[in-house]
Design a protein around this motif. Structure first.
Motif, PDB file in Angstrom:
ATOM      1  N   LEU A  43       0.822  -1.210   0.000  1.00  0.00           N
ATOM      2  CA  LEU A  43       0.000   0.000   0.000  1.00  0.00           C
ATOM      3  C   LEU A  43       0.855   1.259   0.000  1.00  0.00           C
ATOM      4  N   GLN A  46       1.604   1.472  -3.617  1.00  0.00           N
ATOM      5  CA  GLN A  46       0.420   1.524  -4.470  1.00  0.00           C
ATOM      6  C   GLN A  46      -0.283   2.869  -4.394  1.00  0.00           C
ATOM      7  N   ILE A  47      -0.409   3.417  -3.204  1.00  0.00           N
ATOM      8  CA  ILE A  47      -1.166   4.657  -3.050  1.00  0.00           C
ATOM      9  C   ILE A  47      -0.556   5.818  -3.842  1.00  0.00           C
ATOM     10  N   ASP A  50      -0.641   4.716  -7.803  1.00  0.00           N
ATOM     11  CA  ASP A  50      -2.013   4.637  -8.309  1.00  0.00           C
ATOM     12  C   ASP A  50      -2.684   6.010  -8.238  1.00  0.00           C
ATOM     13  N   ILE A  77      -8.170   7.501  -6.181  1.00  0.00           N
ATOM     14  CA  ILE A  77      -7.984   6.101  -6.560  1.00  0.00           C
ATOM     15  C   ILE A  77      -9.320   5.372  -6.444  1.00  0.00           C
ATOM     16  N   VAL A  79     -11.715   2.615  -5.479  1.00  0.00           N
ATOM     17  CA  VAL A  79     -11.539   1.619  -4.416  1.00  0.00           C
ATOM     18  C   VAL A  79     -11.378   0.211  -4.984  1.00  0.00           C
ATOM     19  N   ASP A  81      -9.456  -0.692  -7.267  1.00  0.00           N
ATOM     20  CA  ASP A  81      -8.027  -0.963  -7.482  1.00  0.00           C
ATOM     21  C   ASP A  81      -7.405  -1.648  -6.271  1.00  0.00           C
ATOM     22  N   PHE A  82      -7.855  -1.281  -5.076  1.00  0.00           N
ATOM     23  CA  PHE A  82      -7.314  -1.897  -3.867  1.00  0.00           C
ATOM     24  C   PHE A  82      -7.735  -3.352  -3.750  1.00  0.00           C
ATOM     25  N   GLY A  85      -5.621  -5.268  -6.375  1.00  0.00           N
ATOM     26  CA  GLY A  85      -4.236  -5.323  -5.917  1.00  0.00           C
ATOM     27  C   GLY A  85      -4.064  -6.284  -4.757  1.00  0.00           C
ATOM     28  N   TRP A  86      -4.964  -6.205  -3.785  1.00  0.00           N
ATOM     29  CA  TRP A  86      -4.890  -7.095  -2.630  1.00  0.00           C
ATOM     30  C   TRP A  86      -5.027  -8.549  -3.070  1.00  0.00           C
TER      31      TRP A  86
END
Length: 107
Positions: A43, A46-47, A50, A77, A79, A81-82, A85-86
């Motif tokens: 994260l 990514q944050i 992204d 971003i 949500v 995408d999280f 990604g996760w």
């Protein structure tokens, strides 16, 4: 907003990975501090990346808002995408953990 184009696959990917771990693999990964530290590190990268790619003021990646929930946080971003990604990172870590356990059993 239908949310089916991007949201549904993102949610299904997360559910599939959780189910895979809890029902099939049972590695115990979700109980390990190292896993959660890894997710925090992901994260942390990514944050900002992204956020830069999806910022509404000058987007590089453009999403059709009809296919998302429209929720964006932080830095615009989506949500979804999280979730994707996760799911991807966790699936890889689950495979590594399972392989580690198999090798340990064979030794």
């Amino acid at each position: 907003m239908s949310g089916l184009g991007y949201t549904l696959p993102a949610v299904l990917a997360a559910i599939a990975v959780i189910t895979w771990e809890l029902v099939v693999l049972r590695t115990g990964l979700f109980r390990k501090t190292a896993y959660w530290l890894s997710i925090a590190i992901v994260l942390g990268f990514q944050i900002p990346v992204d956020g830069w790619l999806t910022k509404l003021s000058a987007p590089i990646v453009i999403y059709d808002e009809q296919h998302t929930t429209g929720l964006r946080f932080p830095f615009d971003i989506p949500v979804e995408d999280f979730l994707f990604g996760w799911a991807l990172v966790t699936a890889v870590l689950l495979l590594w953990e399972r392989q580690r356990q198999v090798r340990k059993e064979q030794a």
